[in-house]
Design an enzyme around this catalytic site. Structure first.
Site, PDB file in Angstrom:
ATOM      1  N   ALA A 174       0.860  -1.193   0.000  1.00  0.00           N
ATOM      2  CA  ALA A 174       0.000   0.000   0.000  1.00  0.00           C
ATOM      3  C   ALA A 174       0.887   1.230   0.000  1.00  0.00           C
ATOM      4  CB  ALA A 174      -0.882   0.028   1.250  1.00  0.00           C
ATOM      5  N   TYR A 215      -5.940   8.071   2.983  1.00  0.00           N
ATOM      6  CA  TYR A 215      -5.214   6.859   3.395  1.00  0.00           C
ATOM      7  C   TYR A 215      -6.081   6.046   4.352  1.00  0.00           C
ATOM      8  CZ  TYR A 215      -1.886   3.911   5.851  1.00  0.00           C
ATOM      9  OH  TYR A 215      -1.258   2.837   6.417  1.00  0.00           O
ATOM     10  N   LEU A 239       8.615  10.834  13.002  1.00  0.00           N
ATOM     11  CA  LEU A 239       9.315  11.559  14.063  1.00  0.00           C
ATOM     12  C   LEU A 239      10.644  10.927  14.482  1.00  0.00           C
ATOM     13  CD1 LEU A 239       9.280  13.860  16.143  1.00  0.00           C
ATOM     14  CD2 LEU A 239       8.111  12.287  17.704  1.00  0.00           C
TER      15      LEU A 239
HETATM   16  N1  UDP Z   1       6.159  15.092  14.441  1.00  0.00           N
HETATM   17  C1  UDP Z   1       6.911  16.221  14.764  1.00  0.00           C
HETATM   18  N2  UDP Z   1       7.940  16.562  13.947  1.00  0.00           N
HETATM   19  C2  UDP Z   1       8.279  15.831  12.845  1.00  0.00           C
HETATM   20  C3  UDP Z   1       7.534  14.674  12.534  1.00  0.00           C
HETATM   21  C4  UDP Z   1       6.473  14.324  13.370  1.00  0.00           C
HETATM   22  O1  UDP Z   1       6.629  16.898  15.749  1.00  0.00           O
HETATM   23  O2  UDP Z   1       9.235  16.219  12.132  1.00  0.00           O
HETATM   24  C5  UDP Z   1       5.050  14.687  15.347  1.00  0.00           C
HETATM   25  C6  UDP Z   1       3.720  14.562  14.639  1.00  0.00           C
HETATM   26  O3  UDP Z   1       3.025  15.781  14.700  1.00  0.00           O
HETATM   27  C7  UDP Z   1       3.045  13.462  15.461  1.00  0.00           C
HETATM   28  C8  UDP Z   1       4.194  12.619  15.980  1.00  0.00           C
HETATM   29  O4  UDP Z   1       5.367  13.412  15.828  1.00  0.00           O
HETATM   30  O5  UDP Z   1       2.387  14.021  16.562  1.00  0.00           O
HETATM   31  C9  UDP Z   1       4.378  11.334  15.210  1.00  0.00           C
HETATM   32  O6  UDP Z   1       4.414  11.655  13.838  1.00  0.00           O
HETATM   33  P1  UDP Z   1       4.777  10.586  12.740  1.00  0.00           P
HETATM   34  O7  UDP Z   1       4.794  11.299  11.415  1.00  0.00           O
HETATM   35  O8  UDP Z   1       6.023   9.870  13.151  1.00  0.00           O
HETATM   36  O9  UDP Z   1       3.592   9.531  12.806  1.00  0.00           O
HETATM   37  P2  UDP Z   1       1.976   9.746  12.709  1.00  0.00           P
HETATM   38  O10 UDP Z   1       1.500   9.811  14.117  1.00  0.00           O
HETATM   39  O11 UDP Z   1       1.726  10.994  11.932  1.00  0.00           O
HETATM   40  O12 UDP Z   1       1.526   8.517  12.014  1.00  0.00           O
END
Ligand code: UDP
Length: 323
Positions: free
Chosen positions: A76, A142, A191
């Site tokens: 996916a 998604y 993150l």
């Molecule tokens: N996040 C952040 N900075 C980044 C990437 C992500 O603060 O550069 C935060 C994002 O807002 C979320 C958490 O980290 O609250 C996890 O984000 P990720 O993209 O890893 O996974 P998601 O929860 O979106 O599937």
């Protein structure tokens, strides 16, 4: 020995599951279009069929070439932001692609499927921890596509005796302990890898918002180690005769963005620079799983998902990435 078709087996979660399936003496065939997958992520000698889910003839040929007992379906596209910009790509690949796969399965009389679903099917949480009965109102294409497929499975079960388990992942993270496989996304948006890359550079990681209604103002997520996810897929193959439906895969423990940075600093042994940026559109404040159902039905319990283990394994991988 059971033979399992793993679609998307060269991807992040797929490749970890392939490794564990082989360790547990399953025979495995991987089908992947290698758009986001990496051949290098597969154990040596794993049969790899390069096929796209929009290629109905290719799928038919695949099911004619091998006799499968079951399918684990990871293939996916999985960038939430991109799914909002280009929903057609997501509905075509993820939804129509899955319908094509199901057609090929049913034609070959293969009736068991374990499916990668997501907590993004829930949308904005109405309560946490989120259990499987929580309303599903996805807020991006998604999540909406994944929910459509869950619905398709329920109808196919009634009509065609398809047996299925849809695993709703929370935040998949981590790498194998020996650092042979880990996440390799381009672009990387998640993150933990971004925090660890900030540790290796002079650029700060951005915290997307620090005024959420959480203990420290930053978003809270439930991070689950991919080896724990991989185990759940294998347990699901074994439970599929007793249970058909959806199961959450998370730890039940919420960790904030700031906590991730703090733990990463300890693991790496240096200060990691960050800056506060605007909240990201569509980010709920807190997503935490209720996992009692997966524990009960699969006999599963996460054992590698404490946040130190997740971050330390990702750090080892980031320092020595092969692909
Ligand atoms: N996040 C952040 N900075 C980044 C990437 C992500 O603060 O550069 C935060 C994002 O807002 C979320 C958490 O980290 O609250 C996890 O984000 P990720 O993209 O890893 O996974 P998601 O929860 O979106 O599937």
């Amino acid at each position: 020995m059971k033979t399992i078709l793993v679609t998307g087996g060269a991807g992040y979660i797929g490749s970890h599951t392939v490794k564990r399936l082989i360790e547990q003496d399953f025979s495995v065939v991987v089908a992947d279009n290698l758009v986001y997958g990496h051949k290098e992520a597969l154990p040596q000698n794993t049969p790899l069929e390069i096929v796209d889910l929009d290629d109905r003839g290719g799928l038919k040929a695949l099911f004619a070439k091998y006799t499968f007992d079951a399918v684990i379906h990871f293939a996916a596209y999985a960038y939430v932001g991109e799914s909002v910009q280009d929903p057609a790509k997501y509905y075509r690949n993820n939804v129509i692609g899955t319908l094509n796969l199901l057609d090929a399965m049913l034609e070959a009389d293969v009736k068991e499927i374990v499916f990668s679903s997501t907590c993004a099917t829930y949308g904005e949480p109405q309560y946490t921890p989120i259990d499987e009965a929580h309303p599903q109102n996805p807020i991006n294409a998604y999540g909406a596509g994944k929910l459509m497929i869950e619905r398709v499975f329920a109808d196919y079960k009634r009509a065609y005796d398809l047996r299925y388990i849809a695993l709703r992942y929370f935040n998949a993270a981590g790498a194998t302990a020996d650092a042979t496989i880990g996440a390799s996304h381009d672009p990387e948006t998640r993150l933990i890898p971004l925090v660890l890359r900030a540790a290796q550079s002079d650029k700060p990681v951005q915290i997307f918002g620090d005024e959420y209604d959480t203990a420290d103002g930053t978003c809270v997520r439930d991070y689950i180690h991919i080896d724990d996810l991989a185990d759940a897929h294998i347990l699901a193959l074994k439970a599929i005769d007793q249970y058909n439906g959806a199961l959450n895969l998370g730890t039940g423990i919420g960790v904030s963005v700031r906590e991730i940075i703090n733990v990463a600093q300890k693991v790496v042994g240096k200060k990691i620079m960050f800056e506060i940026a605007k909240p990201r559109a569509g980010d709920p404040a807190k997503l935490v799983a209720a996992n009692a159902k997966a524990r009960e039905i699969l006999g599963w319990s996460p054992s590698r998902s404490d946040i130190e283990t997740i971050i330390a394994s990702t750090w080892n991988w980031e320092k020595s990435r092969r692909f």
